[in-house]
Enzyme design. Structure first.
Site, mmCIF file in Angstrom:
data_model
loop_
_atom_site.group_PDB
_atom_site.id
_atom_site.type_symbol
_atom_site.label_atom_id
_atom_site.label_comp_id
_atom_site.label_asym_id
_atom_site.label_seq_id
_atom_site.Cartn_x
_atom_site.Cartn_y
_atom_site.Cartn_z
ATOM 1 N N ASN A 151 0.755 -1.222 -0.043
ATOM 2 C CA ASN A 151 0.035 0.061 0.063
ATOM 3 C C ASN A 151 0.924 1.272 -0.075
ATOM 4 O OD1 ASN A 151 0.739 -0.598 2.692
ATOM 5 N ND2 ASN A 151 -1.178 0.613 3.387
ATOM 6 N N GLY A 227 2.806 -5.713 7.314
ATOM 7 C CA GLY A 227 1.875 -6.231 6.358
ATOM 8 C C GLY A 227 0.770 -6.588 7.451
ATOM 9 N N SER A 228 0.131 -7.811 6.815
ATOM 10 C CA SER A 228 -0.972 -8.191 7.549
ATOM 11 C C SER A 228 -0.799 -8.993 8.772
ATOM 12 C CB SER A 228 -1.694 -9.264 6.671
ATOM 13 O OG SER A 228 -0.976 -10.207 6.136
ATOM 14 N N GLU A 247 4.635 -4.487 12.048
ATOM 15 C CA GLU A 247 3.870 -3.239 11.822
ATOM 16 C C GLU A 247 2.685 -3.941 11.153
ATOM 17 O OE1 GLU A 247 4.580 -0.252 12.982
ATOM 18 O OE2 GLU A 247 6.673 -0.559 13.712
ATOM 19 N N LEU A 248 1.700 -4.051 11.636
ATOM 20 C CA LEU A 248 0.524 -4.646 11.155
ATOM 21 C C LEU A 248 -0.914 -3.813 11.149
ATOM 22 C CD1 LEU A 248 1.162 -8.010 13.213
ATOM 23 C CD2 LEU A 248 2.004 -7.530 11.071
ATOM 24 N N CYS A 281 -2.980 1.400 6.656
ATOM 25 C CA CYS A 281 -3.320 0.948 8.002
ATOM 26 C C CYS A 281 -3.924 1.586 9.045
ATOM 27 C CB CYS A 281 -1.944 0.327 8.564
ATOM 28 S SG CYS A 281 -0.670 1.452 8.487
ATOM 29 N N GLU A 375 -10.204 -5.730 9.778
ATOM 30 C CA GLU A 375 -9.654 -4.394 9.005
ATOM 31 C C GLU A 375 -10.418 -4.716 7.700
ATOM 32 O OE1 GLU A 375 -5.698 -4.792 7.789
ATOM 33 O OE2 GLU A 375 -5.233 -2.721 8.147
HETATM 34 P P1 NAP Z 1 0.603 -9.002 3.411
HETATM 35 O O1 NAP Z 1 -0.103 -9.961 2.648
HETATM 36 O O2 NAP Z 1 0.750 -9.430 4.623
HETATM 37 O O3 NAP Z 1 2.043 -8.944 2.845
HETATM 38 C C1 NAP Z 1 3.080 -8.372 3.134
HETATM 39 C C2 NAP Z 1 4.360 -8.697 2.659
HETATM 40 O O4 NAP Z 1 4.668 -10.084 3.412
HETATM 41 C C3 NAP Z 1 4.574 -8.894 1.171
HETATM 42 O O5 NAP Z 1 5.916 -8.627 0.763
HETATM 43 C C4 NAP Z 1 4.188 -10.459 0.980
HETATM 44 O O6 NAP Z 1 4.722 -11.068 -0.041
HETATM 45 C C5 NAP Z 1 5.027 -10.823 2.328
HETATM 46 N N1 NAP Z 1 4.437 -12.178 2.614
HETATM 47 C C6 NAP Z 1 3.484 -13.050 2.461
HETATM 48 N N2 NAP Z 1 3.451 -14.268 3.052
HETATM 49 C C7 NAP Z 1 4.656 -14.347 3.442
HETATM 50 C C8 NAP Z 1 5.304 -15.212 4.401
HETATM 51 N N3 NAP Z 1 4.779 -16.432 4.606
HETATM 52 N N4 NAP Z 1 6.589 -14.949 4.901
HETATM 53 C C9 NAP Z 1 7.220 -13.866 4.687
HETATM 54 N N5 NAP Z 1 6.637 -12.963 4.182
HETATM 55 C C10 NAP Z 1 5.421 -13.028 3.512
HETATM 56 O O7 NAP Z 1 0.083 -7.416 3.340
HETATM 57 P P2 NAP Z 1 -0.419 -6.558 2.360
HETATM 58 O O8 NAP Z 1 -1.613 -7.158 1.834
HETATM 59 O O9 NAP Z 1 0.939 -6.398 1.494
HETATM 60 O O10 NAP Z 1 -0.333 -5.222 3.013
HETATM 61 C C11 NAP Z 1 -1.748 -4.901 3.742
HETATM 62 C C12 NAP Z 1 -1.330 -5.129 5.123
HETATM 63 O O11 NAP Z 1 -0.330 -4.452 5.688
HETATM 64 C C13 NAP Z 1 -2.604 -4.550 5.950
HETATM 65 O O12 NAP Z 1 -3.078 -5.386 6.658
HETATM 66 C C14 NAP Z 1 -2.217 -3.237 6.660
HETATM 67 O O13 NAP Z 1 -2.678 -2.727 7.716
HETATM 68 C C15 NAP Z 1 -0.871 -3.628 6.663
HETATM 69 N N6 NAP Z 1 0.031 -2.463 6.908
HETATM 70 C C16 NAP Z 1 0.554 -2.079 8.002
HETATM 71 C C17 NAP Z 1 1.347 -0.969 8.463
HETATM 72 C C18 NAP Z 1 1.900 -0.366 9.690
HETATM 73 O O14 NAP Z 1 2.704 0.203 9.530
HETATM 74 N N7 NAP Z 1 1.209 -0.846 10.506
HETATM 75 C C19 NAP Z 1 1.660 -0.062 7.234
HETATM 76 C C20 NAP Z 1 0.906 -0.529 6.027
HETATM 77 C C21 NAP Z 1 0.356 -1.522 5.946
HETATM 78 P P3 NAP Z 1 3.642 -11.143 -1.359
HETATM 79 O O15 NAP Z 1 3.125 -9.926 -1.679
HETATM 80 O O16 NAP Z 1 4.620 -11.804 -2.265
HETATM 81 O O17 NAP Z 1 2.666 -12.119 -0.850
#
Ligand code: NAP
Length: 473
Positions: A151, A227-228, A247-248, A281, A375
């Site tokens: 994002n 990420g998530s 950071e989730l 997020c 979320e």
């Molecule tokens: P995501 O699906 O969790 O992916 C995040 C990253 O993790 C991607 O690079 C993804 O790669 C990788 N990943 C996936 N499976 C993995 C595994 N088994 N081991 C290690 N890495 C893995 O999240 P997203 O959909 O990209 O982002 C949205 C989420 O991020 C939301 O929940 C949002 O709230 C959160 N977020 C939090 C913050 C904060 O600062 N708190 C800021 C921004 C976003 P792939 O893309 O190749 O699957």
């Protein structure tokens, strides 16, 4: 256009090319390459080799590299903003803002390199410490794996790479599969700014393959992840003794008291709920409004939401564009349907065209539906009423998440009453929770994560305080 990986200072392509698509219409914008296990091993090995070189750089040498990267990014800002808008589908005006912020994150990181220091330990505060002097020095950890989401593909990567360099570490960066372009461009920029080869490696490929290997590999000292919750918990469970910052996600809430500036609160709520189609997020998802002003507040928000311009992300006037995939848009659409089925009122928006959803406002959202307790990560705001401030605080806290929250009130007593009781990482008074500047401490409690970002705080997470003690006579 081709975007090779960066491993050990070399551009690397593989036999597995993959298109990157514009989320808005599915058109191809670039080609990247899937990393094999050999590429992941090579990237970690390159970082291992570069780590001592990074550790030996003086604080000023690290700072200069980061300042040059800041300047180079600003010189290439339009190219970068277009890459960001194309890969993640955010409106170009927001992509430009993200680029400016990423440059600022690098500047803050370069300043932190100059401030990196330990402390003097008062040894003779213990009788056994007489005649001893001690200090801590902050040492780099070595190799840091930075795993980033789709994002804010540029700025959130810089929140990891900037502090890691300031602290003297080497990095292997794995961007999200949907949004690898800006991370790859940044590797080029850093190489042009004198960063030693291997100090920043960018590898592309699926999280399940690349991410898992990075998390398991014993040569990696720290995993910094945004990420998530689902993936964050998996990393936490698999990382063993590695340092981990997470950071989730969140379902951020704001309280609107009856004495608030309703016009400003409505404007900020709509901006904070619908920027990047709610894929932030700290996006405003749950709004609790004192019942006596609820109707007027909803009316104002609806009016503002209907004026937002929906369109192609690269058109200058676009304010709302698509979600990251059609599947994500379908999920948000189904959550709106679930809420309406359970008694919520859809006051405006909610229709879907491919991956784009018209900004939606619902009222009377029941507590148990997904739109309230999970979320949403889409352009949806739920507005509910309350009688007393303590009731509103209870509703905000009735969440598994705790990233940021906010309150609008002119009464400073009420504001601090809430600030003390709402359980989150950051609390905003007369501002929506979707507010962040890049130097502030940022992170969550509960399922929203562990650790803090913001260059000053990330540098602390990315260094180890080592005690050096000597006996004077
Ligand atoms: P995501 O699906 O969790 O992916 C995040 C990253 O993790 C991607 O690079 C993804 O790669 C990788 N990943 C996936 N499976 C993995 C595994 N088994 N081991 C290690 N890495 C893995 O999240 P997203 O959909 O990209 O982002 C949205 C989420 O991020 C939301 O929940 C949002 O709230 C959160 N977020 C939090 C913050 C904060 O600062 N708190 C800021 C921004 C976003 P792939 O893309 O190749 O699957």
């Amino acid at each position: 256009m081709d975007y090779p990986m960066h491993i050990g200072g070399t551009r690397v392509t593989t036999s597995q090319p993959r298109p990157v698509e514009l989320p808005y219409d599915g058109s191809e914008v670039a080609i990247v390459y899937q990393a094999s296990t050999e590429h992941i091993d090579a990237a970690i090995a390159a970082a291992v080799a570069a780590a001592p070189v990074m550790g030996e750089l003086t604080l000023d040498e690290r700072s200069v590299i980061l300042r040059k990267a800041h300047q180079k990014l600003l010189e290439r800002r339009e190219e970068m903003a277009r890459a960001v808008a194309s890969e993640c589908g955010k409106p170009i005006r927001e992509a430009r803002l993200e680029t400016e912020r990423a440059a600022a994150t690098l500047l803050f990181s370069s300043e932190e390199a100059h401030r990196l220091r330990g402390e003097v330990v008062p040894m003779d505060a213990s009788p056994a410490g007489k005649g001893r002097w001690a200090m801590t020095i902050r040492e780099p950890l070595g190799v840091i794996a930075a795993i980033t989401p789709f994002n804010f593909p540029l700025n959130l990567a810089m929140h990891k790479i900037g502090p890691a360099i300031a602290a003297g570490n080497a990095v292997v960066h794995k961007p999200a599969s949907t949004t690898p372009l800006s991370g790859i461009l940044m590797a080029e920029i850093f190489a042009d700014c004198g960063l030693p080869p291997g100090a920043l490696n960018v590898i592309t490929g699926s999280g399940g393959v690349v991410g898992d290997r990075l998390v398991f590999d014993p040569r990696v000292a720290m995993v910094t992840f945004t990420g998530s919750v689902e993936v964050g918990l998996r990393i936490r469970n698999l990382a063993g003794m590695k340092r981990v910052t997470l950071e989730l996600g969140s379902n951020s809430a704001v309280i609107i008291e009856a004495d608030a500036d309703l016009e400003e609160a409505a404007q900020r709520t709509v901006a904070g709920g619908f920027a990047h189609s709610g894929q932030v997020c700290i996006s405003v998802q749950r709004v609790y409004v004192q019942k006596s002003v609820r109707e007027a507040f909803v009316e104002r928000c609806v009016d503002l939401a209907r004026k937002l311009t929906i369109g192609h992300p690269l058109e200058a006037g676009t304010e709302i564009s698509s979600l990251i995939t059609v599947g994500e848009a379908e999920r948000v659409e189904s959550w709106i349907g679930e809420a309406v089925g359970a008694g919520a009122k859809l006051v405006t928006g909610g229709t879907r065209r491919r991956a784009t959803i018209e900004p939606a406002i619902l009222t009377d959202v029941p507590p148990h539906v997904s739109l309230n307790c999970k979320e949403a990560f889409g352009p949806v705001i739920g507005i509910n009423g309350y009688e007393t401030l303590d009731e509103a605080i209870g509703l905000v806290n009735a969440s598994e998440y705790g990233l940021q929250a906010g309150i609008y009130t002119r009464d400073i007593g009420k504001a601090f009453h809430a600030a003390r009781r709402v359980h989150v990482g950051g609390f905003l008074i007369n501002e929506v929770p979707q507010y962040r500047v890049d130097q502030m401490p940022y992170g969550g409690v509960k399922l929203s994560g562990t650790g803090r970002e913001g260059p000053k705080y990330a540098v602390e997470e990315m260094t180890e305080p080592k005690l050096v003690c000597w006996k004077v006579s």
